[in-house]
Write a protein that holds these residues in place. Structure first.
Motif, short mmCIF file in Angstrom:
data_model
loop_
_atom_site.label_atom_id
_atom_site.label_comp_id
_atom_site.label_asym_id
_atom_site.label_seq_id
_atom_site.Cartn_x
_atom_site.Cartn_y
_atom_site.Cartn_z
N ARG A 185 0.84 -1.20 0.00
CA ARG A 185 0.00 0.00 0.00
C ARG A 185 0.87 1.24 0.00
N PRO A 186 0.48 2.25 -0.79
CA PRO A 186 1.25 3.51 -0.77
C PRO A 186 1.26 4.12 0.63
N VAL A 187 2.40 4.68 1.01
CA VAL A 187 2.50 5.30 2.34
C VAL A 187 2.58 6.82 2.21
N ASP A 188 2.14 7.49 3.27
CA ASP A 188 2.25 8.95 3.33
C ASP A 188 3.60 9.33 3.94
N ILE A 189 4.19 10.37 3.38
CA ILE A 189 5.54 10.78 3.79
C ILE A 189 5.50 12.23 4.26
N TRP A 190 6.22 12.51 5.31
CA TRP A 190 6.28 13.85 5.90
C TRP A 190 7.56 14.55 5.46
N VAL A 191 7.44 15.80 4.99
CA VAL A 191 8.63 16.57 4.62
C VAL A 191 9.22 17.22 5.87
N SER A 192 10.47 16.91 6.15
CA SER A 192 11.13 17.48 7.31
C SER A 192 11.64 18.87 6.98
N ARG A 193 11.08 19.89 7.65
CA ARG A 193 11.53 21.27 7.45
C ARG A 193 12.42 21.71 8.61
N ASN A 194 12.26 21.03 9.75
CA ASN A 194 13.00 21.45 10.95
C ASN A 194 14.32 20.71 11.12
N TYR A 195 14.46 19.58 10.47
CA TYR A 195 15.66 18.78 10.69
C TYR A 195 16.27 18.31 9.37
N ALA A 196 17.60 18.18 9.36
CA ALA A 196 18.29 17.58 8.22
C ALA A 196 18.93 16.29 8.70
N ARG A 197 19.11 15.30 7.81
CA ARG A 197 19.82 14.10 8.24
C ARG A 197 21.30 14.18 7.88
N ALA A 198 21.63 15.09 6.96
CA ALA A 198 23.01 15.14 6.49
C ALA A 198 23.31 16.53 5.96
N ALA A 217 14.10 12.40 15.65
CA ALA A 217 13.22 13.51 16.02
C ALA A 217 12.30 13.85 14.84
N ALA A 218 12.86 13.79 13.62
CA ALA A 218 12.06 14.06 12.43
C ALA A 218 11.02 12.95 12.23
N GLN A 219 11.41 11.73 12.53
CA GLN A 219 10.50 10.60 12.41
C GLN A 219 9.32 10.76 13.38
N LEU A 220 9.61 11.21 14.58
CA LEU A 220 8.53 11.45 15.57
C LEU A 220 7.57 12.52 15.06
N GLU A 221 8.14 13.56 14.46
CA GLU A 221 7.33 14.63 13.90
C GLU A 221 6.42 14.08 12.80
N ALA A 222 6.98 13.20 11.97
CA ALA A 222 6.20 12.58 10.88
C ALA A 222 5.03 11.81 11.46
N GLU A 223 5.32 10.99 12.47
CA GLU A 223 4.27 10.16 13.06
C GLU A 223 3.19 11.03 13.70
N ALA A 224 3.61 12.13 14.32
CA ALA A 224 2.64 13.03 14.95
C ALA A 224 1.72 13.65 13.89
N HIS A 225 2.15 13.64 12.63
CA HIS A 225 1.33 14.20 11.55
C HIS A 225 0.75 13.10 10.67
N GLY A 226 0.68 11.91 11.20
CA GLY A 226 0.01 10.82 10.50
C GLY A 226 0.79 10.24 9.34
N CYS A 227 2.11 10.45 9.30
CA CYS A 227 2.91 9.92 8.20
C CYS A 227 3.81 8.79 8.68
N LYS A 228 4.18 7.92 7.74
CA LYS A 228 4.96 6.73 8.07
C LYS A 228 6.46 7.00 8.08
N GLN A 229 6.91 7.91 7.23
CA GLN A 229 8.34 8.12 7.02
C GLN A 229 8.62 9.60 6.78
N VAL A 230 9.88 9.96 6.83
CA VAL A 230 10.29 11.35 6.62
C VAL A 230 11.06 11.49 5.32
N LEU A 231 10.80 12.59 4.61
CA LEU A 231 11.62 12.95 3.46
C LEU A 231 12.53 14.09 3.87
#
Ligand code: PLP
Length: 368
Positions: A185-198, A217-231
Protein backbone atom coordinates in the motif's frame (compact mmCIF):
# COMPACT_ATOMS: atom_id res chain seq x y z
CA UNK A 1 49.72 -8.98 13.35
CA UNK A 2 50.08 -7.69 9.80
CA UNK A 3 48.43 -10.61 8.08
CA UNK A 4 44.67 -10.81 8.20
CA UNK A 5 43.43 -14.25 9.20
CA UNK A 6 40.26 -15.34 7.44
CA UNK A 7 39.81 -18.72 9.14
CA UNK A 8 36.81 -18.75 11.48
CA UNK A 9 36.79 -20.91 14.60
CA UNK A 10 33.38 -22.20 15.57
CA UNK A 11 31.97 -22.11 19.09
CA UNK A 12 28.53 -23.46 18.38
CA UNK A 13 25.71 -22.88 20.80
CA UNK A 14 24.84 -25.78 23.11
CA UNK A 15 21.56 -24.07 23.92
CA UNK A 16 19.93 -23.46 20.59
CA UNK A 17 16.36 -22.21 20.48
CA UNK A 18 14.02 -25.22 20.73
CA UNK A 19 12.40 -26.17 17.41
CA UNK A 20 8.84 -25.30 18.52
CA UNK A 21 9.95 -21.88 19.71
CA UNK A 22 11.80 -21.19 16.48
CA UNK A 23 8.85 -22.30 14.42
CA UNK A 24 6.54 -20.02 16.37
CA UNK A 25 8.88 -17.12 15.55
CA UNK A 26 9.08 -18.08 11.88
CA UNK A 27 5.29 -18.22 11.65
CA UNK A 28 5.16 -14.48 12.34
CA UNK A 29 8.64 -12.96 12.36
CA UNK A 30 7.79 -9.28 11.78
CA UNK A 31 10.94 -7.24 11.29
CA UNK A 32 13.96 -7.09 13.59
CA UNK A 33 12.28 -8.66 16.61
CA UNK A 34 14.00 -12.04 16.90
CA UNK A 35 17.60 -13.11 16.44
CA UNK A 36 19.20 -16.37 15.42
CA UNK A 37 21.37 -18.60 17.61
CA UNK A 38 24.80 -17.34 16.55
CA UNK A 39 26.86 -14.27 15.79
CA UNK A 40 30.01 -13.92 13.68
CA UNK A 41 32.80 -11.80 15.16
CA UNK A 42 36.17 -10.51 13.94
CA UNK A 43 38.33 -8.27 16.12
CA UNK A 44 40.74 -5.57 15.07
CA UNK A 45 43.58 -4.15 17.08
CA UNK A 46 46.66 -2.06 16.60
CA UNK A 47 49.85 -3.53 18.06
CA UNK A 48 52.71 -1.69 19.78
CA UNK A 49 54.45 -0.91 16.51
CA UNK A 50 51.28 0.76 15.29
CA UNK A 51 50.30 -1.94 12.82
CA UNK A 52 46.62 -2.86 12.74
CA UNK A 53 45.11 -6.19 11.78
CA UNK A 54 41.95 -8.28 11.91
CA UNK A 55 42.12 -11.44 14.00
CA UNK A 56 40.19 -13.97 16.13
CA UNK A 57 37.50 -14.55 13.48
CA UNK A 58 34.92 -16.75 15.16
CA UNK A 59 31.34 -17.88 15.31
CA UNK A 60 29.83 -17.66 18.80
CA UNK A 61 26.47 -18.24 20.43
CA UNK A 62 24.28 -15.12 20.16
CA UNK A 63 24.36 -13.09 23.36
CA UNK A 64 25.13 -9.77 25.07
CA UNK A 65 28.43 -7.99 24.35
CA UNK A 66 30.68 -7.27 27.33
CA UNK A 67 31.88 -3.70 26.73
CA UNK A 68 33.99 -1.46 28.92
CA UNK A 69 31.82 1.53 29.94
CA UNK A 70 34.52 3.75 28.43
CA UNK A 71 34.29 2.00 25.02
CA UNK A 72 34.54 4.71 22.36
CA UNK A 73 31.35 3.67 20.56
CA UNK A 74 29.31 4.51 23.67
CA UNK A 75 30.62 8.07 23.80
CA UNK A 76 31.50 9.23 20.32
CA UNK A 77 29.32 7.00 18.18
CA UNK A 78 32.06 5.44 16.09
CA UNK A 79 29.79 2.83 14.50
CA UNK A 80 28.82 1.72 10.98
CA UNK A 81 26.59 -1.02 9.68
CA UNK A 82 25.19 -2.83 6.66
CA UNK A 83 21.83 -4.39 5.87
CA UNK A 84 21.24 -7.28 3.51
CA UNK A 85 19.10 -10.39 3.18
CA UNK A 86 19.50 -14.13 2.63
CA UNK A 87 16.88 -15.90 0.54
CA UNK A 88 16.05 -19.61 0.46
CA UNK A 89 15.54 -20.74 -3.14
CA UNK A 90 13.20 -23.52 -4.24
CA UNK A 91 16.06 -26.07 -4.45
CA UNK A 92 17.06 -25.40 -0.84
CA UNK A 93 20.15 -23.33 -1.63
CA UNK A 94 20.63 -20.00 0.16
CA UNK A 95 21.67 -16.81 -1.59
CA UNK A 96 22.32 -13.19 -0.81
CA UNK A 97 22.19 -10.19 -3.14
CA UNK A 98 25.16 -8.12 -4.36
CA UNK A 99 27.24 -8.74 -1.23
CA UNK A 100 30.29 -7.25 -2.97
CA UNK A 101 28.47 -3.91 -3.08
CA UNK A 102 27.74 -4.11 0.65
CA UNK A 103 31.37 -5.00 1.37
CA UNK A 104 32.56 -2.01 -0.64
CA UNK A 105 30.05 0.31 1.03
CA UNK A 106 31.03 -0.91 4.50
CA UNK A 107 34.58 0.09 3.66
CA UNK A 108 33.55 3.51 2.34
CA UNK A 109 31.63 4.03 5.59
CA UNK A 110 34.70 2.82 7.53
CA UNK A 111 36.93 5.41 5.86
CA UNK A 112 34.47 8.20 6.73
CA UNK A 113 34.11 7.12 10.37
CA UNK A 114 37.88 6.49 10.73
CA UNK A 115 37.32 2.78 11.30
CA UNK A 116 39.51 0.06 9.76
CA UNK A 117 38.51 -1.42 6.40
CA UNK A 118 37.48 -5.07 6.38
CA UNK A 119 38.78 -7.28 3.55
CA UNK A 120 35.89 -8.32 1.28
CA UNK A 121 36.76 -12.01 1.69
CA UNK A 122 36.41 -11.74 5.46
CA UNK A 123 33.06 -9.96 5.03
CA UNK A 124 31.73 -12.69 2.72
CA UNK A 125 33.04 -15.47 4.93
CA UNK A 126 31.37 -13.93 8.00
CA UNK A 127 28.02 -14.08 6.18
CA UNK A 128 28.59 -17.66 5.04
CA UNK A 129 29.57 -18.80 8.53
CA UNK A 130 26.56 -17.26 10.24
CA UNK A 131 23.98 -18.22 7.63
CA UNK A 132 25.28 -21.80 7.37
CA UNK A 133 25.03 -22.25 11.15
CA UNK A 134 21.59 -20.62 11.40
CA UNK A 135 19.99 -21.60 8.10
CA UNK A 136 17.02 -23.18 9.90
CA UNK A 137 16.04 -19.61 10.75
CA UNK A 138 15.40 -18.59 7.14
CA UNK A 139 11.64 -18.26 6.67
CA UNK A 140 10.45 -19.60 3.34
CA UNK A 141 7.12 -17.85 2.86
CA UNK A 142 6.37 -15.38 0.11
CA UNK A 143 8.40 -12.19 0.59
CA UNK A 144 10.19 -13.61 3.62
CA UNK A 145 13.95 -13.73 4.18
CA UNK A 146 16.68 -13.68 6.77
CA UNK A 147 17.78 -10.10 7.40
CA UNK A 148 21.53 -9.86 7.98
CA UNK A 149 23.04 -7.02 9.96
CA UNK A 150 26.84 -6.67 9.82
CA UNK A 151 28.18 -3.83 11.99
CA UNK A 152 31.43 -2.42 13.31
CA UNK A 153 31.97 -0.72 16.66
CA UNK A 154 34.87 1.05 18.39
CA UNK A 155 35.51 -1.03 21.52
CA UNK A 156 38.65 0.64 22.86
CA UNK A 157 38.22 2.01 26.39
CA UNK A 158 39.54 5.54 26.03
CA UNK A 159 37.86 8.91 26.47
CA UNK A 160 40.27 10.97 24.41
CA UNK A 161 38.91 11.91 21.03
CA UNK A 162 40.71 9.93 18.33
CA UNK A 163 39.94 6.86 16.21
CA UNK A 164 39.78 3.73 18.38
CA UNK A 165 42.61 1.22 18.11
CA UNK A 166 40.37 -1.65 19.11
CA UNK A 167 37.36 -2.41 17.00
CA UNK A 168 34.91 -5.26 16.74
CA UNK A 169 33.12 -6.35 13.56
CA UNK A 170 30.03 -8.47 14.12
CA UNK A 171 27.16 -9.99 12.20
CA UNK A 172 23.73 -10.85 13.57
CA UNK A 173 20.70 -12.15 11.70
CA UNK A 174 16.95 -11.81 12.15
CA UNK A 175 14.13 -13.61 10.35
CA UNK A 176 12.08 -11.07 8.40
CA UNK A 177 8.47 -11.41 7.35
CA UNK A 178 6.77 -9.85 4.40
CA UNK A 179 7.09 -6.14 5.20
CA UNK A 180 3.54 -5.40 4.16
CA UNK A 181 1.79 -8.56 5.24
CA UNK A 182 1.32 -9.45 1.59
CA UNK A 183 -0.25 -6.21 0.46
CA UNK A 184 1.72 -3.27 -0.91
CA UNK A 185 0.00 0.00 0.00
CA UNK A 186 1.25 3.51 -0.77
CA UNK A 187 2.50 5.30 2.34
CA UNK A 188 2.25 8.95 3.33
CA UNK A 189 5.54 10.78 3.79
CA UNK A 190 6.28 13.85 5.90
CA UNK A 191 8.63 16.57 4.62
CA UNK A 192 11.13 17.48 7.31
CA UNK A 193 11.53 21.27 7.45
CA UNK A 194 13.00 21.45 10.95
CA UNK A 195 15.66 18.78 10.69
CA UNK A 196 18.29 17.58 8.22
CA UNK A 197 19.82 14.10 8.24
CA UNK A 198 23.01 15.14 6.49
CA UNK A 199 24.98 18.19 5.47
CA UNK A 200 27.83 18.82 3.07
CA UNK A 201 30.99 17.16 4.30
CA UNK A 202 29.03 15.23 6.91
CA UNK A 203 28.33 11.52 7.22
CA UNK A 204 25.20 11.28 5.05
CA UNK A 205 26.84 9.01 2.48
CA UNK A 206 28.04 6.60 5.18
CA UNK A 207 25.83 3.94 6.71
CA UNK A 208 26.39 5.07 10.28
CA UNK A 209 24.14 4.66 13.32
CA UNK A 210 24.56 8.36 14.12
CA UNK A 211 22.63 9.30 10.97
CA UNK A 212 19.70 7.29 12.24
CA UNK A 213 19.93 8.80 15.73
CA UNK A 214 19.67 12.25 14.17
CA UNK A 215 16.67 11.23 12.05
CA UNK A 216 14.52 10.09 14.97
CA UNK A 217 13.22 13.51 16.02
CA UNK A 218 12.06 14.06 12.43
CA UNK A 219 10.50 10.60 12.41
CA UNK A 220 8.53 11.45 15.57
CA UNK A 221 7.33 14.63 13.90
CA UNK A 222 6.20 12.58 10.88
CA UNK A 223 4.27 10.16 13.06
CA UNK A 224 2.64 13.03 14.95
CA UNK A 225 1.33 14.20 11.55
CA UNK A 226 0.01 10.82 10.50
CA UNK A 227 2.91 9.92 8.20
CA UNK A 228 4.96 6.73 8.07
CA UNK A 229 8.34 8.12 7.02
CA UNK A 230 10.29 11.35 6.62
CA UNK A 231 11.62 12.95 3.46
CA UNK A 232 14.75 15.01 3.86
CA UNK A 233 15.52 17.96 1.60
CA UNK A 234 18.63 19.99 0.93
CA UNK A 235 17.15 23.28 2.11
CA UNK A 236 20.26 25.15 1.02
CA UNK A 237 19.91 23.91 -2.56
CA UNK A 238 16.40 24.85 -3.75
CA UNK A 239 14.84 22.15 -1.57
CA UNK A 240 16.39 19.40 -3.63
CA UNK A 241 14.94 16.02 -2.68
CA UNK A 242 17.50 13.84 -0.89
CA UNK A 243 16.03 10.65 0.53
CA UNK A 244 13.95 9.16 3.33
CA UNK A 245 15.49 8.25 6.68
CA UNK A 246 16.57 4.86 5.34
CA UNK A 247 15.39 4.59 1.74
CA UNK A 248 16.20 6.22 -1.61
CA UNK A 249 13.53 7.84 -3.80
CA UNK A 250 12.52 7.41 -7.47
CA UNK A 251 10.11 9.33 -9.73
CA UNK A 252 8.38 7.77 -12.72
CA UNK A 253 7.60 10.30 -15.45
CA UNK A 254 4.89 10.07 -18.09
CA UNK A 255 7.52 10.49 -20.83
CA UNK A 256 9.20 7.19 -19.88
CA UNK A 257 11.97 8.55 -17.72
CA UNK A 258 12.87 7.36 -14.26
CA UNK A 259 14.53 10.00 -12.11
CA UNK A 260 16.39 9.63 -8.82
CA UNK A 261 18.32 12.31 -6.92
CA UNK A 262 21.98 12.34 -7.96
CA UNK A 263 24.48 11.24 -5.33
CA UNK A 264 25.66 14.45 -3.77
CA UNK A 265 27.70 13.30 -0.81
CA UNK A 266 24.68 13.65 1.48
CA UNK A 267 22.70 10.71 0.07
CA UNK A 268 23.32 7.08 0.96
CA UNK A 269 24.06 5.05 -2.16
CA UNK A 270 21.59 2.19 -1.80
CA UNK A 271 22.28 -1.20 -3.35
CA UNK A 272 18.56 -1.31 -4.15
CA UNK A 273 18.89 2.13 -5.76
CA UNK A 274 21.70 0.96 -8.09
CA UNK A 275 19.74 -2.20 -8.90
CA UNK A 276 16.59 -0.23 -9.77
CA UNK A 277 18.69 2.04 -12.01
CA UNK A 278 19.98 -1.04 -13.86
CA UNK A 279 16.57 -2.73 -14.11
CA UNK A 280 15.06 0.54 -15.35
CA UNK A 281 17.67 0.77 -18.12
CA UNK A 282 17.13 -2.91 -18.98
CA UNK A 283 13.46 -2.22 -19.65
CA UNK A 284 14.20 0.80 -21.83
CA UNK A 285 13.40 3.56 -19.37
CA UNK A 286 15.49 6.71 -19.59
CA UNK A 287 17.07 6.59 -16.14
CA UNK A 288 18.45 9.92 -14.98
CA UNK A 289 20.33 10.73 -11.78
CA UNK A 290 19.85 14.46 -11.29
CA UNK A 291 18.69 17.17 -8.95
CA UNK A 292 14.94 17.14 -8.44
CA UNK A 293 13.34 19.79 -6.24
CA UNK A 294 10.23 19.81 -4.12
CA UNK A 295 8.72 22.35 -6.54
CA UNK A 296 9.26 20.00 -9.47
CA UNK A 297 7.60 17.21 -7.49
CA UNK A 298 4.57 19.40 -6.69
CA UNK A 299 4.25 20.70 -10.26
CA UNK A 300 4.90 17.30 -11.83
CA UNK A 301 2.15 15.65 -9.83
CA UNK A 302 -0.23 18.55 -10.62
CA UNK A 303 0.38 18.37 -14.39
CA UNK A 304 0.48 14.58 -14.49
CA UNK A 305 4.09 14.54 -15.71
CA UNK A 306 5.06 12.56 -12.61
CA UNK A 307 2.94 9.44 -12.55
CA UNK A 308 4.50 7.40 -9.72
CA UNK A 309 6.86 7.96 -6.80
CA UNK A 310 8.46 5.18 -4.80
CA UNK A 311 11.08 4.58 -2.15
CA UNK A 312 13.51 1.68 -2.09
CA UNK A 313 15.85 -0.11 0.29
CA UNK A 314 16.76 -3.64 1.37
CA UNK A 315 14.32 -3.93 4.28
CA UNK A 316 11.07 -2.96 2.53
CA UNK A 317 12.36 -3.50 -1.06
CA UNK A 318 10.15 -1.01 -2.93
CA UNK A 319 7.45 1.07 -1.26
CA UNK A 320 5.03 3.21 -3.28
CA UNK A 321 4.70 6.74 -1.95
CA UNK A 322 1.11 7.91 -1.76
CA UNK A 323 1.01 11.46 -0.50
CA UNK A 324 3.75 13.84 0.50
CA UNK A 325 2.72 16.08 3.36
CA UNK A 326 4.48 19.45 3.64
CA UNK A 327 3.01 21.24 6.66
CA UNK A 328 -0.69 21.49 5.82
CA UNK A 329 -0.19 20.96 2.13
CA UNK A 330 -0.50 17.58 0.43
CA UNK A 331 1.15 16.53 -2.83
CA UNK A 332 -0.60 13.57 -4.42
CA UNK A 333 -3.88 11.93 -3.53
CA UNK A 334 -4.97 9.71 -0.67
CA UNK A 335 -6.73 7.09 -2.77
CA UNK A 336 -3.79 6.37 -5.08
CA UNK A 337 -3.04 2.72 -5.76
CA UNK A 338 0.53 1.44 -6.15
CA UNK A 339 1.83 2.41 -9.61
CA UNK A 340 2.34 -0.06 -12.44
CA UNK A 341 6.02 0.65 -13.04
CA UNK A 342 6.67 0.59 -9.29
CA UNK A 343 5.03 -2.80 -8.86
CA UNK A 344 6.60 -4.27 -11.97
CA UNK A 345 10.15 -3.32 -10.92
CA UNK A 346 9.37 -4.52 -7.41
CA UNK A 347 8.28 -7.97 -8.52
CA UNK A 348 11.22 -8.28 -10.93
CA UNK A 349 13.70 -7.40 -8.17
CA UNK A 350 12.06 -9.75 -5.65
CA UNK A 351 11.95 -12.44 -8.35
CA UNK A 352 15.69 -12.19 -8.95
CA UNK A 353 16.41 -12.28 -5.22
CA UNK A 354 14.23 -15.30 -4.58
CA UNK A 355 15.34 -17.22 -7.67
CA UNK A 356 12.04 -16.98 -9.56
CA UNK A 357 13.44 -14.63 -12.24
CA UNK A 358 16.73 -15.15 -14.09
CA UNK A 359 19.66 -13.26 -12.57
CA UNK A 360 21.16 -11.87 -15.78
CA UNK A 361 23.52 -9.49 -13.95
CA UNK A 362 25.17 -12.08 -11.72
CA UNK A 363 23.91 -10.31 -8.61
CA UNK A 364 23.25 -13.38 -6.48
CA UNK A 365 25.96 -14.74 -4.19
CA UNK A 366 25.55 -18.28 -2.86
CA UNK A 367 25.95 -18.60 0.90
CA UNK A 368 24.87 -22.21 1.54
C1 PLP B 1 20.62 1.55 4.00
C2 PLP B 1 20.07 2.85 3.54
C3 PLP B 1 19.41 2.98 2.30
C4 PLP B 1 19.09 1.81 1.40
O1 PLP B 1 20.23 1.10 1.01
P1 PLP B 1 20.08 -0.38 0.44
O2 PLP B 1 21.47 -0.79 0.18
O3 PLP B 1 19.25 -0.29 -0.76
O4 PLP B 1 19.42 -1.17 1.52
C5 PLP B 1 19.00 4.25 1.92
N1 PLP B 1 19.19 5.32 2.71
C6 PLP B 1 19.81 5.22 3.90
C7 PLP B 1 20.00 6.45 4.72
C8 PLP B 1 20.27 3.99 4.35
O5 PLP B 1 20.87 3.90 5.54
Amino acid sequence: MTATETQFTQHLSTRRTPVEEREAVLANPGFGNFFTDHTAIVDFSVDESGVGGWHSARLEPYGPIALDPAAAVLHYGQEIFEGMKAYRHADGSVWTFRADANAARLNRSAVRLALPQLPEELFLESLRQLVAADQDWIPSGDGESLYIRPFMIATEAFLGVRPAREVSYRVIASPAGNYFGGEVRPVDIWVSRNYARAGRGGTGAAKAGGNYASSLAAQLEAEAHGCKQVLFLDQFNDNAVEELGGMNVFFVFRDGSLVTPALSGTILEGVTRSSVIQLGRDRGLDVVERKITLDEWRDGVATGDITEVFACGTAAVITPIGRLRDGDEYIGTADGAAGEVTMSIRSQLLGIQTGAVEDTHGWLVRLV
